[in-house]
Structure formats: C-alpha cells, structure tokens
Design an enzyme around this catalytic site. Sequence first.
Site, PDB file in Angstrom:
ATOM      1  N   ARG A 137       0.885  -1.273  -0.159  1.00  0.00           N
ATOM      2  CA  ARG A 137       0.059  -0.105   0.034  1.00  0.00           C
ATOM      3  C   ARG A 137       0.980   1.327  -0.018  1.00  0.00           C
ATOM      4  O   ARG A 137       1.705   1.340   0.818  1.00  0.00           O
ATOM      5  CB  ARG A 137      -0.830   0.018   1.308  1.00  0.00           C
ATOM      6  CG  ARG A 137      -1.843   1.158   1.390  1.00  0.00           C
ATOM      7  CD  ARG A 137      -2.819   1.512   0.419  1.00  0.00           C
ATOM      8  NE  ARG A 137      -3.907   1.988   0.807  1.00  0.00           N
ATOM      9  CZ  ARG A 137      -3.973   3.284   1.025  1.00  0.00           C
ATOM     10  NH1 ARG A 137      -3.041   4.040   0.488  1.00  0.00           N
ATOM     11  NH2 ARG A 137      -5.144   4.057   1.232  1.00  0.00           N
TER      12      ARG A 137
ATOM     13  N   GLU B 139     -11.698   5.091  -4.620  1.00  0.00           N
ATOM     14  CA  GLU B 139     -12.239   3.688  -4.488  1.00  0.00           C
ATOM     15  C   GLU B 139     -12.671   3.617  -5.958  1.00  0.00           C
ATOM     16  O   GLU B 139     -13.006   4.438  -6.796  1.00  0.00           O
ATOM     17  CB  GLU B 139     -13.331   3.149  -3.603  1.00  0.00           C
ATOM     18  CG  GLU B 139     -13.093   3.412  -2.130  1.00  0.00           C
ATOM     19  CD  GLU B 139     -11.991   2.491  -1.858  1.00  0.00           C
ATOM     20  OE1 GLU B 139     -11.552   1.353  -2.597  1.00  0.00           O
ATOM     21  OE2 GLU B 139     -11.105   2.849  -1.108  1.00  0.00           O
TER      22      GLU B 139
ATOM     23  N   ARG C 243      -1.415  -5.048   4.554  1.00  0.00           N
ATOM     24  CA  ARG C 243      -0.640  -4.733   3.577  1.00  0.00           C
ATOM     25  C   ARG C 243       0.703  -3.960   4.040  1.00  0.00           C
ATOM     26  O   ARG C 243       0.567  -2.955   5.013  1.00  0.00           O
ATOM     27  CB  ARG C 243      -1.191  -3.897   2.520  1.00  0.00           C
ATOM     28  CG  ARG C 243      -2.502  -4.451   1.999  1.00  0.00           C
ATOM     29  CD  ARG C 243      -3.498  -3.641   1.373  1.00  0.00           C
ATOM     30  NE  ARG C 243      -4.009  -2.525   1.967  1.00  0.00           N
ATOM     31  CZ  ARG C 243      -4.996  -1.655   1.540  1.00  0.00           C
ATOM     32  NH1 ARG C 243      -5.543  -1.789   0.383  1.00  0.00           N
ATOM     33  NH2 ARG C 243      -5.266  -0.867   2.424  1.00  0.00           N
TER      34      ARG C 243
END
Length: 267
Positions: free
Chosen positions: A76, A84, A144
């Site tokens: 990330r 999104e 992540r």
Amino acid sequence: MTETLAVLGMTLLVVLAGCGGFAGPGDQPSPSTDVAEPTDSGGPETGTAWIVTVTRVIDGDTIEVVFPNGETDTVRLLGVDTPETSHGSVTPDEFEGIPDTAAGRDHLYTWGQNAAQYATETLAGETVRIETDERADRRGGFGRLLAYVYLDGENVNERLLANGYARLYDSQFTMRDTFRDAERDARDGAVGLWGFEASSGSAPASIAGLSGVAFVSPSRHLRVTSASLPRHLHVDPHGSPTSLGGLGLCYLRGNRAVFAWPDSSDV
C-alpha cells in the site's frame, strides 16, 4: 658505477609510482555520493528497502510485488489515498470540496478509475525500489506493507498527489509535510480530482454557453475567461450568477468560476 645505477633505479621507481597512481595510507578514494541506499535481498519481513518487480496493480494506491527472494506481497503506497474503484465504496466526506451527491460520487468513481489506470501505466511490470518508514506503521489495517515506491528515483506516492490522483492520508510518516504541500498545490490549481464541477444545476436564462459560460446582454459585447475559484468562496448550488460589485458577473460551478464583463471598447 654500481652506486649510480642504484640511484637511477630508485629514481625510476619513484617516477613509476607517481605515474601509476600508487596510493599511500592517506590517499584512499572518497566514497561515491551517488550510491543508493542499501537494499535487502530477502523478503518483506526483513530489511527496510528492496528492489522489487510490480506483478499487479490493484488500484491507484495498491500494488503486488515480488521480492528478491521470490516472495510476493501486497504494498500500500504510504501516505496517500486514491478514490475507490467501486462506485458504491467512494467516500466523498474524505475528499474536501467534493459533495456527497450523485455528481460528487460519480466524480470520485471516475477519478478512482483514472488513478488505477495511471498506476497501471506507470508501474505494471516495472522494477522499482520500495522503502518502509520507521516513523510509520510497517503494515496497515489490512495487513498490507506500507511503503514509498520509487521509479527512476522519483517518489510515485508524491506524484499521485501532485497530479491530483490522490489525497493526503493523514497519518504519521516522515514525508508528511512534503506530501501535504503537494496536495495543497494540486487543490489550489484544481488539478485532477480537485477540479470537480457541479453538473446538477443548469445555467439560468441570463447565462449562455460561450467558452463555458457567459453573461448575455443585448447591448454589450462580452469577453469571457475562467479562473480557479478562490477557496474562501462557495458554490451556488442553483447555478445563479453572482455580482462582482459592478464589474461583471461570476457564474459558479463546482470549484471553478467563470467571469464575464463588458468589453472595454463598448463601455
């Protein structure tokens, strides 16, 4: 004669030593300033920096990479947040200036797709350098790895902000001030997702399309220009013209303003 030859031999050795660059104890070469920070040859659980290959771009701020030891992990991009890519998951309340309306959600969805495409075109299949930050968490809430991504020496995280593909993710990390400045510049310039224009209202009868919007008058010739809307002004949701103190009219649309005033030759 023997003595003379010995002197000549010593002289020749001294000359050769100078020409050949023999180094004494105090003549060690200076370390190069162009050497990159060391990288780890292992996987994501050891070290803080690696040279990896991007195997998949998930969205604008998330990628999958393969590490030097063959392990694969999800990364990330630290300190940034792109919209999104699912219409139902966009969050207008996290992007200042984008209303929680159908138009605002459509806008963020579009820019989520744009950010994903940009990341794909920039990073897919590339060999990049990734680096964690000791001032930030090593992994995020979804497990992540949080990291800066560098391509050809350029910080991709910061580039997303500068090009208007992302907002600053307000958390603790070393480059926070730099990222904040990049986001502010993009917002002030209405770059990328920050260039939202409300489309729900239509122009009133006294406004007609001319290079965007113009004030119409039967007795005046008008010139039209557009400029970024100052951040202290607010959008008129009904699309009505706003007086500029006798200098002309301003039609507000989203975070853009279009000004109209009489031509000087007709005043």
